[in-house]
Motif scaffolding. Sequence first.
Motif, PDB file in Angstrom:
ATOM      1  N   GLU A 150       2.454   8.084   3.081  1.00 39.16           N
ATOM      2  CA  GLU A 150       2.536   7.850   1.633  1.00 39.16           C
ATOM      3  C   GLU A 150       3.967   7.481   1.280  1.00 39.16           C
ATOM      4  OE1 GLU A 150       0.340   8.318  -2.244  1.00 39.16           O
ATOM      5  OE2 GLU A 150      -0.382   8.718  -0.200  1.00 39.16           O
ATOM      6  N   ALA A 151       4.090   6.535   0.348  1.00 36.33           N
ATOM      7  CA  ALA A 151       5.415   6.061  -0.052  1.00 36.33           C
ATOM      8  C   ALA A 151       5.479   5.933  -1.569  1.00 36.33           C
ATOM      9  CB  ALA A 151       5.728   4.718   0.610  1.00 36.33           C
ATOM     10  N   ALA A 152       6.667   5.619  -2.059  1.00 37.82           N
ATOM     11  CA  ALA A 152       6.903   5.363  -3.475  1.00 37.82           C
ATOM     12  C   ALA A 152       8.019   4.333  -3.577  1.00 37.82           C
ATOM     13  CB  ALA A 152       7.284   6.651  -4.202  1.00 37.82           C
ATOM     14  N   PHE A 153       8.146   3.738  -4.739  1.00 33.02           N
ATOM     15  CA  PHE A 153       9.250   2.825  -5.031  1.00 33.02           C
ATOM     16  C   PHE A 153      10.073   3.411  -6.164  1.00 33.02           C
ATOM     17  CE2 PHE A 153       7.940  -1.806  -3.777  1.00 33.02           C
ATOM     18  CZ  PHE A 153       7.883  -1.430  -2.451  1.00 33.02           C
ATOM     19  N   VAL A 154      11.373   3.280  -6.073  1.00 32.44           N
ATOM     20  CA  VAL A 154      12.253   3.545  -7.208  1.00 32.44           C
ATOM     21  C   VAL A 154      12.785   2.187  -7.662  1.00 32.44           C
ATOM     22  CG1 VAL A 154      14.307   4.709  -8.063  1.00 32.44           C
ATOM     23  CG2 VAL A 154      12.851   5.832  -6.351  1.00 32.44           C
ATOM     24  N   LEU A 155      12.357   1.760  -8.835  1.00 29.63           N
ATOM     25  CA  LEU A 155      12.698   0.443  -9.347  1.00 29.63           C
ATOM     26  C   LEU A 155      13.907   0.552 -10.262  1.00 29.63           C
ATOM     27  CD1 LEU A 155      11.584  -2.473  -9.231  1.00 29.63           C
ATOM     28  CD2 LEU A 155      10.359  -1.976 -11.356  1.00 29.63           C
ATOM     29  N   LYS A 156      14.964  -0.138  -9.888  1.00 28.14           N
ATOM     30  CA  LYS A 156      16.200  -0.088 -10.660  1.00 28.14           C
ATOM     31  C   LYS A 156      16.102  -1.070 -11.818  1.00 28.14           C
ATOM     32  CE  LYS A 156      18.529   0.840  -6.311  1.00 28.14           C
ATOM     33  NZ  LYS A 156      19.418   0.295  -5.253  1.00 28.14           N
ATOM     34  N   ARG A 207      -8.005 -12.867  -0.074  1.00 24.46           N
ATOM     35  CA  ARG A 207      -7.993 -13.768  -1.230  1.00 24.46           C
ATOM     36  C   ARG A 207      -6.629 -14.422  -1.430  1.00 24.46           C
ATOM     37  NH1 ARG A 207      -7.187 -16.732  -4.698  1.00 24.46           N
ATOM     38  NH2 ARG A 207      -8.049 -16.870  -6.809  1.00 24.46           N
ATOM     39  N   PHE A 208      -5.553 -13.662  -1.303  1.00 19.66           N
ATOM     40  CA  PHE A 208      -4.232 -14.176  -1.660  1.00 19.66           C
ATOM     41  C   PHE A 208      -3.333 -14.465  -0.457  1.00 19.66           C
ATOM     42  CE2 PHE A 208      -5.618 -11.647  -5.366  1.00 19.66           C
ATOM     43  CZ  PHE A 208      -5.589 -12.642  -6.329  1.00 19.66           C
ATOM     44  N   LYS A 209      -3.708 -13.984   0.720  1.00 17.57           N
ATOM     45  CA  LYS A 209      -2.904 -14.182   1.936  1.00 17.57           C
ATOM     46  C   LYS A 209      -1.449 -13.711   1.741  1.00 17.57           C
ATOM     47  CE  LYS A 209      -6.394 -16.302   3.949  1.00 17.57           C
ATOM     48  NZ  LYS A 209      -7.373 -16.277   2.851  1.00 17.57           N
ATOM     49  N   PRO A 210      -1.251 -12.513   1.174  1.00 16.15           N
ATOM     50  CA  PRO A 210       0.117 -12.031   0.957  1.00 16.15           C
ATOM     51  C   PRO A 210       0.677 -11.398   2.221  1.00 16.15           C
ATOM     52  CG  PRO A 210      -1.416 -10.379   0.223  1.00 16.15           C
ATOM     53  CD  PRO A 210      -2.246 -11.528   0.737  1.00 16.15           C
ATOM     54  N   ARG A 211       1.961 -11.126   2.196  1.00 16.76           N
ATOM     55  CA  ARG A 211       2.571 -10.305   3.244  1.00 16.76           C
ATOM     56  C   ARG A 211       2.260  -8.854   2.903  1.00 16.76           C
ATOM     57  NH1 ARG A 211       4.644 -11.805   7.465  1.00 16.76           N
ATOM     58  NH2 ARG A 211       6.173 -10.663   8.716  1.00 16.76           N
ATOM     59  N   PHE A 212       1.702  -8.135   3.862  1.00 17.36           N
ATOM     60  CA  PHE A 212       1.178  -6.789   3.619  1.00 17.36           C
ATOM     61  C   PHE A 212       2.175  -5.743   4.108  1.00 17.36           C
ATOM     62  CE2 PHE A 212      -1.809  -3.351   5.250  1.00 17.36           C
ATOM     63  CZ  PHE A 212      -1.934  -2.743   4.004  1.00 17.36           C
ATOM     64  N   TRP A 213       2.484  -4.786   3.214  1.00 14.41           N
ATOM     65  CA  TRP A 213       3.453  -3.729   3.488  1.00 14.41           C
ATOM     66  C   TRP A 213       2.783  -2.364   3.385  1.00 14.41           C
ATOM     67  CZ3 TRP A 213       8.974  -4.827   3.654  1.00 14.41           C
ATOM     68  CH2 TRP A 213       9.293  -6.168   3.428  1.00 14.41           C
ATOM     69  N   SER A 214       3.131  -1.471   4.310  1.00 16.41           N
ATOM     70  CA  SER A 214       2.636  -0.097   4.289  1.00 16.41           C
ATOM     71  C   SER A 214       3.633   0.801   5.028  1.00 16.41           C
ATOM     72  CB  SER A 214       1.259  -0.014   4.962  1.00 16.41           C
ATOM     73  OG  SER A 214       0.874   1.331   5.189  1.00 16.41           O
ATOM     74  N   PRO A 215       3.675   2.099   4.696  1.00 15.36           N
ATOM     75  CA  PRO A 215       4.546   3.001   5.461  1.00 15.36           C
ATOM     76  C   PRO A 215       3.943   3.410   6.804  1.00 15.36           C
ATOM     77  CG  PRO A 215       3.410   4.232   3.762  1.00 15.36           C
ATOM     78  CD  PRO A 215       3.049   2.776   3.556  1.00 15.36           C
ATOM     79  N   LYS A 252       0.855  -1.178   0.000  1.00 15.64           N
ATOM     80  CA  LYS A 252       0.000   0.000   0.000  1.00 15.64           C
ATOM     81  C   LYS A 252       0.893   1.231   0.000  1.00 15.64           C
ATOM     82  CE  LYS A 252      -3.732   2.377   2.388  1.00 15.64           C
ATOM     83  NZ  LYS A 252      -4.540   2.506   3.631  1.00 15.64           N
ATOM     84  N   LEU A 253       0.988   1.889  -1.150  1.00 12.68           N
ATOM     85  CA  LEU A 253       1.773   3.113  -1.247  1.00 12.68           C
ATOM     86  C   LEU A 253       0.963   4.335  -0.829  1.00 12.68           C
ATOM     87  CD1 LEU A 253       3.556   2.671  -4.717  1.00 12.68           C
ATOM     88  CD2 LEU A 253       4.519   2.247  -2.441  1.00 12.68           C
ATOM     89  N   GLY A 254      -0.355   4.318  -1.116  1.00 11.22           N
ATOM     90  CA  GLY A 254      -1.161   5.523  -0.973  1.00 11.22           C
ATOM     91  C   GLY A 254      -2.130   5.501   0.193  1.00 11.22           C
ATOM     92  N   HIS A 255      -2.171   6.574   0.928  1.00 10.60           N
ATOM     93  CA  HIS A 255      -3.030   6.701   2.113  1.00 10.60           C
ATOM     94  C   HIS A 255      -4.511   6.576   1.768  1.00 10.60           C
ATOM     95  CE1 HIS A 255      -4.481   8.140   5.979  1.00 10.60           C
ATOM     96  NE2 HIS A 255      -5.149   9.103   5.375  1.00 10.60           N
ATOM     97  N   PHE A 256      -4.922   7.090   0.604  1.00  4.08           N
ATOM     98  CA  PHE A 256      -6.339   7.144   0.267  1.00  4.08           C
ATOM     99  C   PHE A 256      -6.858   5.898  -0.459  1.00  4.08           C
ATOM    100  CE2 PHE A 256      -5.162  11.743   0.299  1.00  4.08           C
ATOM    101  CZ  PHE A 256      -5.883  12.090   1.420  1.00  4.08           C
ATOM    102  N   HIS A 257      -5.979   5.026  -0.888  1.00  3.37           N
ATOM    103  CA  HIS A 257      -6.407   3.853  -1.660  1.00  3.37           C
ATOM    104  C   HIS A 257      -6.694   2.686  -0.715  1.00  3.37           C
ATOM    105  CE1 HIS A 257      -5.307   4.754  -6.061  1.00  3.37           C
ATOM    106  NE2 HIS A 257      -5.438   5.890  -5.413  1.00  3.37           N
ATOM    107  N   ASN A 258      -7.930   2.594  -0.266  1.00  2.00           N
ATOM    108  CA  ASN A 258      -8.286   1.587   0.732  1.00  2.00           C
ATOM    109  C   ASN A 258      -9.296   0.557   0.235  1.00  2.00           C
ATOM    110  OD1 ASN A 258      -6.799   2.649   3.078  1.00  2.00           O
ATOM    111  ND2 ASN A 258      -8.189   4.390   2.898  1.00  2.00           N
ATOM    112  N   ARG A 259      -9.930   0.798  -0.878  1.00  2.00           N
ATOM    113  CA  ARG A 259     -11.121   0.048  -1.272  1.00  2.00           C
ATOM    114  C   ARG A 259     -10.913  -1.457  -1.339  1.00  2.00           C
ATOM    115  NH1 ARG A 259     -14.033  -2.079  -5.580  1.00  2.00           N
ATOM    116  NH2 ARG A 259     -16.256  -1.501  -5.590  1.00  2.00           N
TER     117      ARG A 259
END
Length: 235
Positions: free
Chosen positions: A131-137, A90-98, A75-82
């Motif tokens: 709020e976060a972002a990724f820089v993908l190399k 559904r997927f049982k992933p490891r959940f990441w947030s700032p 979850k990069l964005g504070h407002f994107h919760n839906r």
Amino acid sequence: MSSFATALPHGPITEVFPDVFVVQGDFRMGPLVSINRNMIVLRQGRNLTLLNAIRLSVAGEKELAALGEVRHLVKLGHFHNRDYAYTRDRFKPRFWSPSEADAPDERLVEGAAGPVDRAEVFVFAGTGSREAAFVLKQSQGGLLLTCDSIQHWPNTQGCSFVGGLICKQMGFLSARAKIGPIWAKELTGKRPETLRPDFDRLLTRDFVHLLSGHGALLRDDARMEITTSAATALR
């Protein structure tokens, strides 16, 4: 009966760079008002990481499964919760947030790799680390992945007529790398100028492309366009 938000219409999963995919879907803001939103999928071997979650249709989930197994949700964005609750169930992933407020399995920490080996985490300190972002190399010059913070809208494709008008009125089509005006005001207590140190820091990172939670991919010119936007939006 499920309490999860239902799947909304979306397009196909499209590969935009090697092992970087995007799927564009709808977001309903109100009657007659919808805008586009993007989920980003990163692949490492058969492991998938989802950013800016969108609930997919049954056919979309089969398409996703053909790429690999969902192991991480970011979850990069504070407002994107839906759609996070459904995606976690559904997927049982490891959940990441700032943000600790999201009760993540793992925090996104500035400068760390997070769940993706070739990515560096960037956290906007001026938002209270919400709020976060990724820089993908990558060999193509580096890709900045965002949610609402910076968006590229070449047009209003994927929006309803009214939604497109609202996006135009908010100025999203006025800059090729637009700093989200509502995002900047709401997450800074109406003091967007306090984000200037964050953007100065972000612009020292190594990237040339931008892919965000809305709009479209911006190739090659992202650094220059963000520099221009920051100079005008964060005065």
